[in-house]
Design a protein around this motif. Sequence first.
Motif, PDB file in Angstrom:
ATOM      1  N   UNK A 266      48.645  72.848  -9.269  1.00  0.00           N
ATOM      2  CA  UNK A 266      49.933  73.296  -8.744  1.00  0.00           C
ATOM      3  C   UNK A 266      49.686  73.896  -7.372  1.00  0.00           C
ATOM      4  N   UNK A 267      50.462  73.457  -6.391  1.00  0.00           N
ATOM      5  CA  UNK A 267      50.292  73.961  -5.031  1.00  0.00           C
ATOM      6  C   UNK A 267      51.635  74.471  -4.529  1.00  0.00           C
ATOM      7  N   UNK A 268      51.653  75.769  -4.201  1.00  0.00           N
ATOM      8  CA  UNK A 268      52.868  76.377  -3.655  1.00  0.00           C
ATOM      9  C   UNK A 268      52.851  76.326  -2.132  1.00  0.00           C
ATOM     10  N   UNK A 269      54.025  76.363  -1.552  1.00  0.00           N
ATOM     11  CA  UNK A 269      54.172  76.461  -0.101  1.00  0.00           C
ATOM     12  C   UNK A 269      55.518  77.089   0.198  1.00  0.00           C
ATOM     13  N   UNK A 270      55.685  77.523   1.451  1.00  0.00           N
ATOM     14  CA  UNK A 270      56.974  78.023   1.883  1.00  0.00           C
ATOM     15  C   UNK A 270      57.062  79.520   2.069  1.00  0.00           C
ATOM     16  N   UNK A 271      55.996  80.236   1.735  1.00  0.00           N
ATOM     17  CA  UNK A 271      56.028  81.679   1.938  1.00  0.00           C
ATOM     18  C   UNK A 271      55.941  82.041   3.408  1.00  0.00           C
ATOM     19  N   UNK A 272      56.125  83.320   3.696  1.00  0.00           N
ATOM     20  CA  UNK A 272      56.043  83.765   5.078  1.00  0.00           C
ATOM     21  C   UNK A 272      56.643  85.135   5.258  1.00  0.00           C
TER      22      UNK A 272
ATOM     23  N   UNK B  48      60.697  78.341  -1.434  1.00  0.00           N
ATOM     24  CA  UNK B  48      59.354  78.047  -1.918  1.00  0.00           C
ATOM     25  C   UNK B  48      59.354  76.704  -2.648  1.00  0.00           C
ATOM     26  N   UNK B  49      58.242  76.004  -2.520  1.00  0.00           N
ATOM     27  CA  UNK B  49      58.060  74.741  -3.236  1.00  0.00           C
ATOM     28  C   UNK B  49      56.788  74.807  -4.062  1.00  0.00           C
ATOM     29  N   UNK B  50      56.768  74.072  -5.149  1.00  0.00           N
ATOM     30  CA  UNK B  50      55.591  73.995  -6.019  1.00  0.00           C
ATOM     31  C   UNK B  50      55.447  72.552  -6.466  1.00  0.00           C
ATOM     32  N   UNK B  51      54.359  71.913  -6.056  1.00  0.00           N
ATOM     33  CA  UNK B  51      54.122  70.516  -6.399  1.00  0.00           C
ATOM     34  C   UNK B  51      53.018  70.423  -7.433  1.00  0.00           C
ATOM     35  N   UNK B  52      53.304  69.750  -8.534  1.00  0.00           N
ATOM     36  CA  UNK B  52      52.305  69.509  -9.577  1.00  0.00           C
ATOM     37  C   UNK B  52      51.712  68.124  -9.384  1.00  0.00           C
ATOM     38  N   UNK B  53      50.390  68.024  -9.456  1.00  0.00           N
ATOM     39  CA  UNK B  53      49.733  66.737  -9.294  1.00  0.00           C
ATOM     40  C   UNK B  53      48.600  66.607 -10.301  1.00  0.00           C
ATOM     41  N   UNK B  54      48.165  65.367 -10.509  1.00  0.00           N
ATOM     42  CA  UNK B  54      47.098  65.110 -11.469  1.00  0.00           C
ATOM     43  C   UNK B  54      47.611  64.269 -12.623  1.00  0.00           C
ATOM     44  N   UNK B  55      46.957  64.428 -13.762  1.00  0.00           N
ATOM     45  CA  UNK B  55      47.325  63.647 -14.948  1.00  0.00           C
ATOM     46  C   UNK B  55      48.452  64.364 -15.674  1.00  0.00           C
TER      47      UNK B  55
ATOM     48  N   UNK C 245      66.923  89.557  -9.311  1.00  0.00           N
ATOM     49  CA  UNK C 245      67.124  88.455  -8.364  1.00  0.00           C
ATOM     50  C   UNK C 245      68.386  87.643  -8.655  1.00  0.00           C
ATOM     51  N   UNK C 246      69.075  87.964  -9.734  1.00  0.00           N
ATOM     52  CA  UNK C 246      70.285  87.210 -10.072  1.00  0.00           C
ATOM     53  C   UNK C 246      71.292  87.272  -8.929  1.00  0.00           C
ATOM     54  N   UNK C 247      71.854  86.120  -8.605  1.00  0.00           N
ATOM     55  CA  UNK C 247      72.835  86.053  -7.530  1.00  0.00           C
ATOM     56  C   UNK C 247      72.231  85.888  -6.154  1.00  0.00           C
ATOM     57  N   UNK C 248      70.919  86.040  -6.039  1.00  0.00           N
ATOM     58  CA  UNK C 248      70.252  85.903  -4.738  1.00  0.00           C
ATOM     59  C   UNK C 248      69.263  84.740  -4.729  1.00  0.00           C
ATOM     60  N   UNK C 249      68.590  84.492  -5.840  1.00  0.00           N
ATOM     61  CA  UNK C 249      67.587  83.431  -5.944  1.00  0.00           C
ATOM     62  C   UNK C 249      68.133  82.293  -6.798  1.00  0.00           C
ATOM     63  N   UNK C 250      67.714  81.079  -6.446  1.00  0.00           N
ATOM     64  CA  UNK C 250      68.090  79.905  -7.225  1.00  0.00           C
ATOM     65  C   UNK C 250      66.863  79.042  -7.481  1.00  0.00           C
ATOM     66  N   UNK C 251      66.591  78.788  -8.760  1.00  0.00           N
ATOM     67  CA  UNK C 251      65.474  77.922  -9.128  1.00  0.00           C
ATOM     68  C   UNK C 251      66.006  76.516  -9.388  1.00  0.00           C
ATOM     69  N   UNK C 252      65.241  75.518  -8.965  1.00  0.00           N
ATOM     70  CA  UNK C 252      65.632  74.126  -9.197  1.00  0.00           C
ATOM     71  C   UNK C 252      64.367  73.280  -9.291  1.00  0.00           C
TER      72      UNK C 252
ATOM     73  N   UNK D 292      57.878  65.848  -9.649  1.00  0.00           N
ATOM     74  CA  UNK D 292      57.087  66.929 -10.274  1.00  0.00           C
ATOM     75  C   UNK D 292      57.037  68.157  -9.371  1.00  0.00           C
ATOM     76  N   UNK D 293      58.178  68.527  -8.834  1.00  0.00           N
ATOM     77  CA  UNK D 293      58.262  69.613  -7.864  1.00  0.00           C
ATOM     78  C   UNK D 293      59.309  70.630  -8.291  1.00  0.00           C
ATOM     79  N   UNK D 294      58.969  71.883  -8.128  1.00  0.00           N
ATOM     80  CA  UNK D 294      59.906  72.957  -8.373  1.00  0.00           C
ATOM     81  C   UNK D 294      60.190  73.709  -7.092  1.00  0.00           C
ATOM     82  N   UNK D 295      61.353  74.363  -7.056  1.00  0.00           N
ATOM     83  CA  UNK D 295      61.777  75.081  -5.860  1.00  0.00           C
ATOM     84  C   UNK D 295      62.308  76.456  -6.248  1.00  0.00           C
ATOM     85  N   UNK D 296      62.183  77.384  -5.314  1.00  0.00           N
ATOM     86  CA  UNK D 296      62.813  78.692  -5.459  1.00  0.00           C
ATOM     87  C   UNK D 296      63.481  79.017  -4.128  1.00  0.00           C
TER      88      UNK D 296
END
Length: 121
Positions: free
Chosen positions: A4-10, A20-27, A63-70, A76-80
């Motif tokens: 799992x590799x996250x990106x998008x912080x700062x 933020x993004x999270x990409x899952x790779x592999x088997x 975080x309710x009302x401010x953050x959205x997970x998808x 195979x990617x998640x977002x925040x």
Amino acid sequence: QVQLVESGGGLVQAGGSLRLSCVASGTIYSLNTMGWYRQAPGNQRELVATITSGGSTNYADSVKGRFTISRDNARNTGFLQMDNLKPEDTAVYYCNADIRSRRYGPSVTYWGQGTQVTVSS
């Protein structure tokens, strides 16, 4: 093997946004629940949000009302999406996912390496 590799912080000012993004790779046979957690210095790691493969979501009250997970199941990617950020949101954010690598294999929880989010006041 799964990664799992996250990106998008700062660094962002209070009131700003980050995605933020999270990409899952592999088997990967199936990718089930994905989640985002965070850990601030001196604090325990805490749940931010989770999303099931069917799209059901759960959020921490803070975080309710401010953050959205998808998620994008095809990639195979998640977002925040984090809006109206506050200084207290400053932490290392970690992605995790429950993944089955074989049809009849066990479901294993994997973690990313984390991405730093810093919100200035």
